[in-house]
Design a protein around this motif. Structure first.
Motif, mmCIF file in Angstrom:
data_model
loop_
_atom_site.group_PDB
_atom_site.id
_atom_site.type_symbol
_atom_site.label_atom_id
_atom_site.label_comp_id
_atom_site.label_asym_id
_atom_site.label_seq_id
_atom_site.Cartn_x
_atom_site.Cartn_y
_atom_site.Cartn_z
ATOM 1 N N ARG A 90 0.815 -1.206 0.000
ATOM 2 C CA ARG A 90 0.000 0.000 0.000
ATOM 3 C C ARG A 90 0.851 1.259 0.000
ATOM 4 O O ARG A 90 0.544 2.231 -0.688
ATOM 5 C CB ARG A 90 -0.917 -0.026 1.219
ATOM 6 N N ALA A 91 1.936 1.264 0.788
ATOM 7 C CA ALA A 91 2.779 2.451 0.916
ATOM 8 C C ALA A 91 4.146 2.035 1.438
ATOM 9 O O ALA A 91 4.294 0.983 2.048
ATOM 10 C CB ALA A 91 2.140 3.460 1.871
ATOM 11 N N GLY A 92 5.152 2.874 1.204
ATOM 12 C CA GLY A 92 6.504 2.596 1.657
ATOM 13 C C GLY A 92 7.006 3.660 2.604
ATOM 14 O O GLY A 92 6.387 4.728 2.752
ATOM 15 N N PRO A 93 8.136 3.410 3.265
ATOM 16 C CA PRO A 93 8.722 4.387 4.189
ATOM 17 C C PRO A 93 8.966 5.729 3.496
ATOM 18 O O PRO A 93 9.478 5.777 2.376
ATOM 19 C CB PRO A 93 10.046 3.731 4.602
ATOM 20 N N GLY A 94 8.573 6.799 4.152
ATOM 21 C CA GLY A 94 8.734 8.135 3.584
ATOM 22 C C GLY A 94 7.663 8.513 2.584
ATOM 23 O O GLY A 94 7.667 9.627 2.057
ATOM 24 N N GLY A 95 6.733 7.599 2.324
ATOM 25 C CA GLY A 95 5.676 7.864 1.352
ATOM 26 C C GLY A 95 4.461 8.516 1.984
ATOM 27 O O GLY A 95 4.568 9.227 2.982
ATOM 28 N N THR A 96 3.292 8.244 1.420
ATOM 29 C CA THR A 96 2.070 8.920 1.855
ATOM 30 C C THR A 96 1.159 8.008 2.670
ATOM 31 O O THR A 96 -0.038 8.269 2.796
ATOM 32 C CB THR A 96 1.301 9.451 0.636
ATOM 33 N N GLY A 97 1.713 6.936 3.241
ATOM 34 C CA GLY A 97 0.880 5.978 3.961
ATOM 35 C C GLY A 97 0.103 6.556 5.119
ATOM 36 O O GLY A 97 -1.000 6.099 5.435
ATOM 37 N N ALA A 98 0.646 7.572 5.795
ATOM 38 C CA ALA A 98 -0.033 8.168 6.931
ATOM 39 C C ALA A 98 -1.019 9.263 6.519
ATOM 40 O O ALA A 98 -1.725 9.809 7.372
ATOM 41 C CB ALA A 98 0.984 8.743 7.921
ATOM 42 N N ALA A 99 -1.071 9.598 5.235
ATOM 43 C CA ALA A 99 -2.014 10.602 4.732
ATOM 44 C C ALA A 99 -3.217 9.895 4.118
ATOM 45 O O ALA A 99 -3.101 8.795 3.565
ATOM 46 C CB ALA A 99 -1.340 11.485 3.683
ATOM 47 N N LYS A 100 -4.369 10.538 4.208
ATOM 48 C CA LYS A 100 -5.574 9.958 3.605
ATOM 49 C C LYS A 100 -5.744 10.569 2.225
ATOM 50 O O LYS A 100 -6.423 11.586 2.044
ATOM 51 C CB LYS A 100 -6.797 10.220 4.493
ATOM 52 N N CYS A 101 -5.069 9.957 1.263
ATOM 53 C CA CYS A 101 -5.106 10.463 -0.108
ATOM 54 C C CYS A 101 -5.481 9.327 -1.062
ATOM 55 O O CYS A 101 -5.263 8.149 -0.770
ATOM 56 C CB CYS A 101 -3.768 11.081 -0.501
ATOM 57 N N GLY A 102 -6.035 9.706 -2.188
ATOM 58 C CA GLY A 102 -6.566 8.723 -3.122
ATOM 59 C C GLY A 102 -5.549 7.747 -3.657
ATOM 60 O O GLY A 102 -5.875 6.591 -3.933
ATOM 61 N N GLY A 103 -4.293 8.189 -3.814
ATOM 62 C CA GLY A 103 -3.280 7.306 -4.371
ATOM 63 C C GLY A 103 -3.075 6.045 -3.559
ATOM 64 O O GLY A 103 -2.827 4.968 -4.105
ATOM 65 N N ASN A 104 -3.179 6.156 -2.229
ATOM 66 C CA ASN A 104 -3.042 4.974 -1.383
ATOM 67 C C ASN A 104 -4.135 3.953 -1.677
ATOM 68 O O ASN A 104 -3.903 2.743 -1.651
ATOM 69 C CB ASN A 104 -3.107 5.360 0.096
ATOM 70 N N TYR A 105 -5.342 4.456 -1.936
ATOM 71 C CA TYR A 105 -6.470 3.567 -2.195
ATOM 72 C C TYR A 105 -6.407 3.007 -3.615
ATOM 73 O O TYR A 105 -6.755 1.852 -3.848
ATOM 74 C CB TYR A 105 -7.783 4.315 -1.937
ATOM 75 N N ALA A 106 -5.930 3.824 -4.554
ATOM 76 C CA ALA A 106 -5.749 3.324 -5.922
ATOM 77 C C ALA A 106 -4.767 2.155 -5.928
ATOM 78 O O ALA A 106 -4.957 1.167 -6.648
ATOM 79 C CB ALA A 106 -5.250 4.448 -6.830
ATOM 80 N N ALA A 107 -3.725 2.257 -5.112
ATOM 81 C CA ALA A 107 -2.722 1.187 -5.048
ATOM 82 C C ALA A 107 -3.291 -0.097 -4.472
ATOM 83 O O ALA A 107 -2.732 -1.184 -4.692
ATOM 84 C CB ALA A 107 -1.534 1.655 -4.202
ATOM 85 N N SER A 108 -4.411 0.011 -3.754
ATOM 86 C CA SER A 108 -4.996 -1.178 -3.129
ATOM 87 C C SER A 108 -5.993 -1.907 -4.026
ATOM 88 O O SER A 108 -6.413 -3.025 -3.706
ATOM 89 C CB SER A 108 -5.699 -0.784 -1.822
ATOM 90 N N LEU A 109 -6.378 -1.300 -5.147
ATOM 91 C CA LEU A 109 -7.482 -1.866 -5.925
ATOM 92 C C LEU A 109 -7.131 -3.171 -6.634
ATOM 93 O O LEU A 109 -7.937 -4.107 -6.663
ATOM 94 C CB LEU A 109 -7.977 -0.826 -6.940
#
Length: 368
Positions: free
Chosen positions: A197-216
């Motif tokens: 879903r996300a990597g260190p230093g990325g946007t994993g702690a933010a609620k942004c659409g890209g994190n959810y797109a990566a999960s689809l």
């Protein structure tokens, strides 16, 4: 007690819709509620530019928005969102659950995505103004709520990798039933070992659409294996449990202790997660926020050491996990019924949210 932040609802000028649904149309819409498919008559809207700051705050008719094809969000995904609910209590009043926490997380997400932070009083004010305008859209059927979706995106038309100089904030509302149509029943979870879903230093702690797109795509993989949700491991080692596509996860061991992955910057800090941690500690539970390996989980589920697993989030509140599946394992956690602690947490949280029990934390905020 949660500090009550002033909500500046008066900042949002109400421009009533010229075409609101009739009583009959609204009644029909509220009779058969799904999740996130029906929307109320109005929405909140505000615009930010460097010179004017946040301005033109208003409540207006719900409807399509006009975007230039070069709008930055369409090319560089500079956007964030939140999710919270308004609940109808037995006396007819309407309340939100911990909206101050959502306001704080919205600002944190904005900072990470190089977006302007919306002041908490305007975030809360938009919620109060919209809910009061569309009060009749708050359902009162069992398990229902008015789901609120604040979001912000880069609307400046330009092609170039830099923070946008025009940003729009909107808030829409959706009368909704339970997130899982099967109700409070154990679900099957697929553990993704090939995707993250996300990597260190990325946007994993933010609620942004890209994190959810990566999960689809891994979510499709989960569905192909008969699972309702996908669970991710950390990107650095592919070893530690992180979170589901849209929920945090908890484990309960046979000594009554509760374990959940610690926040490392790659996991979203869930409002429901923090509420559950508070309830558990106040109940005298032994609670551990720590790194949890997949190997530990599979071994301890198989041995019976782990007795319950549940996921939590705003939409579903608490969801029991019945089966845990992966490429090389298929484990039964609970067969048919949620565990006792999972049931207690779900009942305690929903009783607070619907006003069926006193609120010692000051978590509920009256909106109407």
């Amino acid at each position: 007690m949660t500090e009550q932040i002033h909500a500046d609802a008066s900042a949002f000028a109400v421009r009533p819709s010229s075409h609101p649904r009739s009583l009959a149309e609204r009644t029909a819409a509220l009779e058969h509620l799904a999740f996130g498919t029906t929307f109320s008559d109005h929405m909140a809207h505000a615009v930010w530019t460097p010179d004017a700051g946040w301005h033109d705050q208003r409540i207006e008719a719900y409807g399509p928005i006009s975007l230039d094809p070069a709008a930055a969000v369409l090319h560089y995904a500079q956007e964030i969102f939140e999710g919270l609910k308004a609940y109808r209590h037995a006396d007819g009043s309407v309340w939100a659950f911990r909206p101050e926490a959502n306001a704080h997380r919205f600002a944190t997400s904005a900072h990470r995505l190089a977006l302007p932070e919306l002041p908490a009083e305007h975030f809360l004010g938009s919620i109060e103004a919209l809910v009061r305008t569309d009060l009749e859209w708050v359902p009162d059927s069992p398990g229902s709520s008015l789901y609120l979706r604040p979001f912000m995106f880069a609307s400046e038309p330009f092609l170039g990798v830099r923070p946008a100089k025009q940003v729009d904030y909107l808030l829409i509302a959706s009368p909704s039933g339970p997130y899982f149509t099967s109700g409070f029943q154990p679900v099957s979870i697929w553990v993704a070992e090939d995707y993250h879903r996300a990597g260190p230093g990325g946007t994993g702690a933010a609620k942004c659409g890209g994190n959810y797109a990566a999960s689809l795509l891994p979510q499709q993989q989960a569905a192909a294996h008969g699972c309702a949700q996908v669970c991710f491991l950390d990107a650095a080692t592919n070893t530690y449990l992180e979170e589901l596509g849209g929920m945090n996860v908890f484990l309960i061991t046979d000594d009554g202790a509760v374990h959940t992955p610690e926040l490392t910057g790659t996991i979203l800090e869930g409002v429901t997660r923090s509420s559950i941690l508070q309830l558990l500690r106040d109940d005298g539970r032994d609670v551990h926020e720590r790194q949890i390996t997949l190997a530990e989980i599979t071994e301890q589920v198989a041995s019976g050491r782990i007795t319950e697993i549940f996921a939590c989030g705003t939409a579903a509140v608490v969801t029991p996990v019945g089966h845990l599946k992966g490429a090389e394992f298929d484990l039964t956690v609970a067969d048919g019924n949620a565990g006792a602690l999972t049931q207690w947490l779900y009942g305690h949280l929903t009783d607070l949210q619907y006003g069926r029990t006193p609120d010692p934390y000051g978590w509920m905020r009256r909106l109407d």
